[in-house]
Design an enzyme around this catalytic site. Structure first.
Site, mmCIF file in Angstrom:
data_model
loop_
_atom_site.group_PDB
_atom_site.id
_atom_site.type_symbol
_atom_site.label_atom_id
_atom_site.label_comp_id
_atom_site.label_asym_id
_atom_site.label_seq_id
_atom_site.Cartn_x
_atom_site.Cartn_y
_atom_site.Cartn_z
ATOM 1 C CB CYS A 49 -0.894 -0.036 1.233
ATOM 2 S SG CYS A 49 -1.699 1.529 1.594
ATOM 3 C CD1 TRP A 82 -6.143 -3.823 5.499
ATOM 4 C CD2 TRP A 82 -4.667 -4.809 4.134
ATOM 5 N NE1 TRP A 82 -5.983 -3.018 4.395
ATOM 6 C CE2 TRP A 82 -5.085 -3.598 3.542
ATOM 7 C CE3 TRP A 82 -3.732 -5.610 3.464
ATOM 8 C CZ2 TRP A 82 -4.612 -3.159 2.315
ATOM 9 C CZ3 TRP A 82 -3.255 -5.174 2.238
ATOM 10 C CH2 TRP A 82 -3.696 -3.958 1.669
ATOM 11 C CB VAL A 115 -10.536 -2.750 7.741
ATOM 12 C CG1 VAL A 115 -9.293 -3.080 8.561
ATOM 13 C CG2 VAL A 115 -11.801 -2.999 8.548
ATOM 14 C CB VAL A 117 -2.735 -0.573 6.169
ATOM 15 C CG1 VAL A 117 -3.096 -1.777 6.991
ATOM 16 C CG2 VAL A 117 -2.789 -0.890 4.681
ATOM 17 C CE1 TYR A 180 -5.465 2.606 -5.150
ATOM 18 C CE2 TYR A 180 -3.853 4.385 -5.084
ATOM 19 C CZ TYR A 180 -4.220 3.090 -4.776
ATOM 20 O OH TYR A 180 -3.344 2.283 -4.104
#
Length: 335
Positions: A49, A82, A115, A117, A180
């Site tokens: 990421c 994750w 969720v 990171v 993106y």
């Protein structure tokens, strides 16, 4: 399921990235109830990421490895979030959880949102503290100063913050998030607009960097970290997978040299895991790549080739020094 670092969702044709849900801050004075303290928190990342990779680079440059231990998630997440399947028994050895979502629900029972990171989790309670990736690295550079290694660089110098913020905002909107918006566009017009903004900004940044080594001043700052984490993924995933294919990074003489310069700087390339990056994008985004085939290319050996950017001068770490090699358990297979 979120896309990489935080919760993305589509709205009509255009991809829109939602804001971080948990925005408490860990500060020197503990004003949000979370004081800076060595060993109190665990930084949960995916090396795939780009948003999490910012925190890995900052943590290395600032020497926070011991004060802020890291948990590395599997690059392939599933509908449960994750996963810690890289660890023995599929659980993080400190938090004791199999999925990052468990830390989110420990913070907010019944939570069913995205969720993401990087996530900062309190080790003792297992509760999520923050998933605010935009703020996290700025706080590591400023609020965590008492725990920095001796001679750590100043990644967010006070006298340059307005310029750094302005530079980072354009890079975020058009490059970091722009890839993106191109990759997850649901229609031609949305894709065309994102593509145009992405390459217009890349051209502008390339021109800016043609005669200076770094984005702001003559040292590495937070702005360089944020640009790097997108550039290092560009040819491996964004060019093909996200259809950002006007040209490759390797075909822009300035940006390719700039990216190699940073890659070869301690704290940058030694946090990059191309295997995790490629497997995540090509195998998780099944709506874009239904076959889940991971391409063999591109050839990555060029990242180690001479860049000659030192001829522009600059002092990578300012008045500080390079970080030492990464801890043994954080060493990534070199190119």
């Amino acid at each position: 399921m979120d896309h990489d670092g935080d919760n993305g969702d589509g709205d009509g044709q255009e991809f829109r990235r939602s804001r971080s849900h948990f925005t408490d801050r860990v500060t020197a004075d503990g004003r949000d109830g979370w004081p800076v303290a060595a060993g109190r928190y665990r930084l949960v990342v995916s090396r795939a990421c780009p948003w999490a990779s910012r925190s890995l680079v900052s943590r290395r440059l600032l020497g926070l490895e011991e004060a802020l231990p890291v948990a590395v998630a599997d690059p392939i997440q599933d509908e449960r979030s994750w996963r810690f399947t890289l660890d023995p028994d599929g659980r993080d050895p400190v938090l004791g959880i199999a999925f990052l979502a468990e830390a989110y629900r420990a913070r907010e029972p019944g939570y069913d949102g995205g969720v993401s990171v990087p996530a900062l989790v309190e080790a003792a309670s297992g509760r999520l503290v923050t998933n605010d990736y935009q703020r996290l690295t700025l706080d590591l550079a400023t609020e965590w100063r008492e725990l920095h290694r001796p001679d750590a660089p100043d990644l967010y110098p006070e006298g340059r913050r307005d310029e750094i913020d302005e530079r980072m905002e354009g890079i975020y909107q058009d490059i970091n998030n722009g890839v993106y918006r191109a990759g997850f566009a649901k229609g031609q017009d949305a894709y065309d607009a994102a593509y145009a903004r992405l390459f217009a900004r890349l051209d502008q940044v390339s021109e800016h960097l043609a005669d200076r080594r770094y984005l702001v001043g003559d040292t590495i700052t937070e702005a360089d970290i944020r640009l790097f984490t997108t550039l290092v993924r560009f040819d491996a995933v964004y060019h093909g997978h996200f259809k950002c294919n006007r040209n490759k990074l390797t075909e822009d003489r300035v940006l390719w040299a700039y990216a190699r310069d940073l890659f070869q700087t301690p704290g940058f390339g030694d946090t990059v895991d191309f295997d995790h990056i490629k497997r995540h994008y090509y195998q998780v985004h099944a709506d874009i790549n239904p076959s889940r085939i991971v391409p063999r290319g591109p050839d990555l050996t060029g990242w180690r080739s001479p860049h000659h950017r030192e001829q522009l001068g600059g002092r990578p770490f300012g008045d500080g020094t390079p970080p030492p090699p990464p801890p043994g358990d954080e060493v990534i297979q070199p190119l």
